[in-house]
Design a protein around this motif. Structure first.
Motif, PDB file in Angstrom:
ATOM      1  N   SER A 126       0.707  -1.287   0.063  1.00  0.00           N
ATOM      2  CA  SER A 126      -0.026   0.207  -0.067  1.00  0.00           C
ATOM      3  C   SER A 126       0.891   1.083   0.076  1.00  0.00           C
ATOM      4  O   SER A 126       0.186   2.181  -0.362  1.00  0.00           O
ATOM      5  N   ASP A 130       0.622   4.770  -6.725  1.00  0.00           N
ATOM      6  CA  ASP A 130      -0.637   4.135  -6.923  1.00  0.00           C
ATOM      7  C   ASP A 130      -0.466   3.205  -8.166  1.00  0.00           C
ATOM      8  O   ASP A 130      -1.085   2.169  -8.106  1.00  0.00           O
ATOM      9  N   LEU A 131       0.281   3.577  -9.357  1.00  0.00           N
ATOM     10  CA  LEU A 131       0.171   2.648 -10.476  1.00  0.00           C
ATOM     11  C   LEU A 131       0.788   1.360 -10.188  1.00  0.00           C
ATOM     12  O   LEU A 131       0.255   0.258 -10.462  1.00  0.00           O
ATOM     13  N   ARG A 133       1.265   0.068  -7.315  1.00  0.00           N
ATOM     14  CA  ARG A 133       0.526  -0.890  -6.163  1.00  0.00           C
ATOM     15  C   ARG A 133      -0.757  -1.455  -6.979  1.00  0.00           C
ATOM     16  O   ARG A 133      -1.036  -2.575  -6.574  1.00  0.00           O
ATOM     17  N   ASP A 134      -1.344  -0.771  -7.738  1.00  0.00           N
ATOM     18  CA  ASP A 134      -2.307  -1.118  -8.724  1.00  0.00           C
ATOM     19  C   ASP A 134      -1.981  -2.313  -9.559  1.00  0.00           C
ATOM     20  O   ASP A 134      -2.691  -3.359  -9.511  1.00  0.00           O
ATOM     21  N   ILE A 137      -1.330  -5.423  -7.009  1.00  0.00           N
ATOM     22  CA  ILE A 137      -2.584  -6.362  -6.584  1.00  0.00           C
ATOM     23  C   ILE A 137      -3.497  -6.947  -7.658  1.00  0.00           C
ATOM     24  O   ILE A 137      -3.564  -8.050  -7.553  1.00  0.00           O
ATOM     25  N   ARG A 138      -3.243  -6.315  -9.006  1.00  0.00           N
ATOM     26  CA  ARG A 138      -4.074  -6.824 -10.056  1.00  0.00           C
ATOM     27  C   ARG A 138      -3.240  -8.324 -10.348  1.00  0.00           C
ATOM     28  O   ARG A 138      -3.778  -9.303 -10.773  1.00  0.00           O
ATOM     29  N   GLU A 142      -5.309 -10.406  -7.665  1.00  0.00           N
ATOM     30  CA  GLU A 142      -6.330 -10.884  -8.526  1.00  0.00           C
ATOM     31  C   GLU A 142      -6.187 -11.899  -9.538  1.00  0.00           C
ATOM     32  O   GLU A 142      -6.990 -12.311 -10.545  1.00  0.00           O
ATOM     33  N   ILE A 149      -3.452  -6.686 -17.469  1.00  0.00           N
ATOM     34  CA  ILE A 149      -3.211  -5.493 -16.748  1.00  0.00           C
ATOM     35  C   ILE A 149      -2.691  -4.256 -17.611  1.00  0.00           C
ATOM     36  O   ILE A 149      -3.441  -3.186 -17.420  1.00  0.00           O
ATOM     37  N   LEU A 153      -5.017  -0.888 -17.909  1.00  0.00           N
ATOM     38  CA  LEU A 153      -4.310   0.414 -17.396  1.00  0.00           C
ATOM     39  C   LEU A 153      -3.887   1.376 -18.762  1.00  0.00           C
ATOM     40  O   LEU A 153      -3.558   2.433 -18.306  1.00  0.00           O
TER      41      LEU A 153
END
Length: 194
Positions: A126, A130-131, A133-134, A137-138, A142, A149, A153
């Motif tokens: 976390s 942002d990018l 982290r995304d 997580i993906r 996920e 991805i 994005l």
């Protein structure tokens, strides 16, 4: 055992219905072998595909079966190899589990320690931009593929791979640094007590 040997012999001779009988009898077993071989990392669809591939490979290689042996160990070996191959095909990059060494959940203390470590990893993730982290997580939580991805994005596949690589290294460095700091703190506390 006699029934299994008869089934093996029917497979060797590629008798009609032999494969269907093997599938009916061993699908739950093969599914369990596949699940255990990949540690539950495959999706349900991927597991189904591996199970189907296992029976197809069995049929294509019936000449390797021995008439005096059960088909079950051979089927398990095919399933394990097919699962590992599928897993390698889905995740060509280093897996997060390769970076972390999590204990087996054998008792409550280990489960608590494992949960604390996972919470710690989530906290470190976390803290990423942002990018990044995304993407992490993906990819890891996920279980999206790199190409998916990138499309979601609006960035290139190579950009996703580079960001995954850099984020993994940053996460690994942070974990190692914190572990070293904890070790130094314990050593300092022990020397202060003596």
């Amino acid at each position: 055992m006699m029934n299994e040997l008869a089934l093996t012999n029917k497979l060797i001779r590629q008798k009609r219905g032999a494969l269907e009988k093997v599938m009916a009898q061993y699908t739950p077993y093969v599914t369990t072998v596949v699940f255990n071989a990949c540690g539950g990392a495959l999706t349900a669809e991927d597991m189904e595909e591996v199970v189907s591939d296992t029976f197809l490979l069995l049929w294509q290689n019936t000449h390797r079966l021995r008439p005096d042996r059960s088909v079950k160990p051979y089927l398990a070996a095919i399933a394990r190899n097919a699962a590992k191959n599928k897993q390698r095909g889905l995740r060509p990059d280093l897996c997060l589990s390769d970076t972390l060494s999590l204990p087996d959940a054998c008792n409550i203390e280990e489960q608590v320690a494992e949960q604390e470590q996972m919470d710690y990893v989530r906290q470190k993730i976390s803290g990423l931009p942002d990018l990044d982290r995304d993407i992490m997580i993906r990819y890891y939580y996920e279980e999206q593929k790199v190409r998916e991805i990138a499309q979601a994005l609006g960035i290139s596949v190579s950009s996703v791979k580079i960001r995954l690589y850099r984020s993994r290294n940053a996460l690994k460095a942070a974990l190692q640094s914190d572990a070293a700091n904890q070790t130094e703190g314990v050593t300092a506390d022990e020397s202060a007590e003596t």
